[in-house]
Write an enzyme that holds these catalytic residues in place. Structure first.
Site, PDB file in Angstrom:
ATOM      1  N   LYS A 120      11.495  -5.541 -14.046  1.00 38.09           N
ATOM      2  CA  LYS A 120      10.924  -4.420 -14.791  1.00 38.09           C
ATOM      3  C   LYS A 120      10.894  -3.415 -13.424  1.00 38.09           C
ATOM      4  O   LYS A 120      10.444  -3.570 -12.229  1.00 38.09           O
ATOM      5  CB  LYS A 120       9.307  -4.462 -14.780  1.00 38.09           C
ATOM      6  CG  LYS A 120       8.573  -3.235 -15.270  1.00 38.09           C
ATOM      7  CD  LYS A 120       7.300  -3.223 -15.160  1.00 38.09           C
ATOM      8  CE  LYS A 120       6.909  -2.774 -13.690  1.00 38.09           C
ATOM      9  NZ  LYS A 120       7.401  -1.383 -13.392  1.00 38.09           N
ATOM     10  N   GLU A 165       6.469  -8.663  -1.123  1.00 41.26           N
ATOM     11  CA  GLU A 165       6.695  -7.638   0.081  1.00 41.26           C
ATOM     12  C   GLU A 165       5.761  -6.606  -0.322  1.00 41.26           C
ATOM     13  O   GLU A 165       6.010  -5.899  -1.312  1.00 41.26           O
ATOM     14  CB  GLU A 165       8.052  -7.269  -0.044  1.00 41.26           C
ATOM     15  CG  GLU A 165       8.412  -6.570   1.285  1.00 41.26           C
ATOM     16  CD  GLU A 165       8.256  -5.232   1.252  1.00 41.26           C
ATOM     17  OE1 GLU A 165       7.184  -4.759   1.657  1.00 41.26           O
ATOM     18  OE2 GLU A 165       9.062  -4.197   0.674  1.00 41.26           O
ATOM     19  N   CYS A 198       7.569   1.121   3.284  1.00 41.22           N
ATOM     20  CA  CYS A 198       6.734   0.217   3.762  1.00 41.22           C
ATOM     21  C   CYS A 198       6.704   0.012   5.274  1.00 41.22           C
ATOM     22  O   CYS A 198       6.108  -0.451   5.992  1.00 41.22           O
ATOM     23  CB  CYS A 198       6.664  -0.901   2.845  1.00 41.22           C
ATOM     24  SG  CYS A 198       8.405  -1.984   2.934  1.00 41.22           S
ATOM     25  N   GLU A 227      -2.023   3.395   4.572  1.00 40.82           N
ATOM     26  CA  GLU A 227      -0.605   3.469   4.413  1.00 40.82           C
ATOM     27  C   GLU A 227      -0.180   5.045   4.080  1.00 40.82           C
ATOM     28  O   GLU A 227      -0.733   5.355   2.776  1.00 40.82           O
ATOM     29  CB  GLU A 227       0.273   2.407   3.617  1.00 40.82           C
ATOM     30  CG  GLU A 227       1.651   2.691   3.754  1.00 40.82           C
ATOM     31  CD  GLU A 227       2.277   1.463   2.950  1.00 40.82           C
ATOM     32  OE1 GLU A 227       3.290   0.927   3.409  1.00 40.82           O
ATOM     33  OE2 GLU A 227       1.523   0.878   2.178  1.00 40.82           O
TER      34      GLU A 227
END
Length: 484
Positions: free
Chosen positions: A181, A257, A291, A388
């Site tokens: 996906k 991750e 990231c 973040e």
């Protein structure tokens, strides 16, 4: 807008059991260019029924594909590598149109993603084992490695080609089938990559791709199917935790991750020019939407003014605009929600005492653009110190001692990557040891490399992608005892 692809030639359907097909009920969703708000294409919107067809196809061909020869799998990956490179301009143009990054950077991602295909084509023929004898020499011990089985792959929008390649390549090399996906915001690059694997000769049913706007109604059935034996996910920690809970029901192998909160540390003895160059790479790659992006800048008080001013000057010289236009260095953020988040984080920091050296606002005109920003005197309670950012904002805080900055850097739930700049080897080794992260960049702002194991600790994830360990995530170890 100049592009290197014909919108009429885009793959927009589901890819199941080797065939392109519309979604059940012919449902579609639009894919928008974040620089112009233009709708690029309408993509098939997969349903639970489509998800079932995909996982059944992957389960049906797993045994046969698992018995394919390592050389066959290696050759497919090598052909895919060649095809990706041959289609660099087209793939980069698609990526820039749907994700926003400048064309030069998109071409860099194509080259980076292609390297995973070449790397794992070479690893496919090196899957090994071991043999020994029991201590009483009554038993010969044979250790072999076999494909883990059908895999659920879920990728993010920020590196749509590289993240797909980084997951698909080791699965192919190990002999695993897949249901995949891609991100709702950037499905076109992923579908183009799937078509390249079809052209490279990947057998029907080995890779099945289901884009959707309703991720849980597609991924959920895959996770509960009893057919899938592994999940590999890149994305938010929140979603990763949900998938881990779902994986526990069928005791599935898991690679995660997840988010990051990377510290970028500049010690008093650092080469400031080198540190600024590293900061540009660690902060501005992908407009900060990575990231691995440096999130918190900790700079020794003796050099913080010099570093901050030089970084602000470099960032202020970058040209912001449509990534498809020549000369632009910084593209848009991916969507309004991301832009609003960056704006609110900057506003919060300023309200708590931070100062803006450059940027801190949106340029005029359409698109989800935000000007590259440097904040100084950022207090520890500013939200962007624990969130973040995912945008082109460098938040700088001064520190006085090594012990202090190590404590500050590790004061987070995340631990993906850390950066440290110093000219002293003993300090480099100390920080490499004491930073609670899975990866450390010493005097470099770029750690991603297909030959290295990518991954984090704490709430930044489980497992590793890339390097010699990358294929291990897709293999099970079997032990056979033979009486002698």
């Amino acid at each position: 807008m100049s592009t290197s692809f014909d919108p009429a030639d885009l793959r927009t359907d589901l890819f199941i059991d080797g065939a392109w097909r519309p979604a059940t009920g012919s449902a579609t969703f639009p894919v928008e260019n974040p620089a112009t708000h233009e709708v690029i294409a309408h993509v098939a919107d997969g349903s639970p029924a489509d998800a079932e067809l995909a996982i059944q196809a992957a389960g049906r061909v797993q045994a046969e594909w698992g018995k394919s020869t390592p050389r066959q799998r290696a050759d497919i990956l090598r052909r895919a590598f060649d095809l990706v490179l041959a289609n660099t301009d087209r793939l980069a143009a698609i990526m820039t149109a749907e994700m926003g990054k400048p064309l030069a950077e998109a071409k860099g991602e194509v080259a980076y993603g292609a390297e995973f295909l070449r790397w794992f084509s070479e690893e496919a023929v090196r899957v090994g084992g071991d043999s020994t004898t029991s201590v009483d020499r009554s038993t010969r011990i044979l250790i072999t490695q076999e494909p883990v089985g059908p895999c659920v792959l879920v990728t993010p929008w920020n590196f749509p080609l590289a993240m797909g390649a980084r997951k698909i390549a080791p699965a192919v090399a190990a002999g695993c089938t897949m249901v995949f996906k891609p991100a709702e915001l950037t499905p076109l690059t992923s579908l183009a990559l799937a078509d390249i694997f079809r052209q490279a000769g990947l057998p029907d049913g080995v890779l099945n791709v289901v884009p959707t706007t309703k991720a849980s109604t597609v991924v959920g059935p895959w996770m509960s199917s009893g057919i899938a034996r592994k999940v590999s996910f890149t994305g938010s920690t929140e979603v990763g935790k949900l998938l881990l809970r779902q994986a526990s029901d069928n005791v599935m192998r898991s690679s995660m991750e997840l988010g990051g909160n990377a510290p970028f540390i500049v010690l008093a003895d650092a080469d400031i020019e080198k540190a600024v160059d590293g900061a540009m790479k660690a902060k501005m790659r992908n407009m900060g939407e990575a990231c691995t992006a440096a999130n918190r800048f900790f700079v020794h008080r003796s050099v913080v003014e010099e570093f901050s001013e030089k970084l602000a000057k470099k960032l202020s010289e970058l040209k912001v605009g449509d990534g498809a236009a020549a000369g632009n260095d910084v593209g848009p953020l991916i969507e309004q929600k991301g832009l609003d988040k960056v704006e609110s984080l900057v506003a919060d920091a300023v309200a708590k005492g931070a100062r803006i050296l450059t940027g801190g606002n949106r340029p005029d005109g359409p698109g989800y653009f935000y000007n590259p920003t440097v904040l100084v005197d950022v207090p520890k309670d500013a939200l962007l110190m624990s969130t973040e950012i995912f945008g082109p904002v460098a938040a700088i805080t001064a520190f006085d001692s090594e012990d202090e900055v190590i404590k500050l850097a590790n004061d987070t739930d995340w631990g993906l990557v850390g950066y440290v700049f110093t000219e002293a080897m003993d300090k480099a080794l100390r920080f490499s040891t004491e930073l609670e992260v899975g990866m450390v960049g010493v005097n470099t702002g770029l750690v991603s490399n297909p030959t290295a194991p990518f991954g984090g600790v704490k709430q930044s994830g489980l497992g590793r992608e890339g390097g010699k360990t990358g294929i291990e995530e897709f293999l099970e170890t079997k032990y056979t005892a033979i009486a002698v």
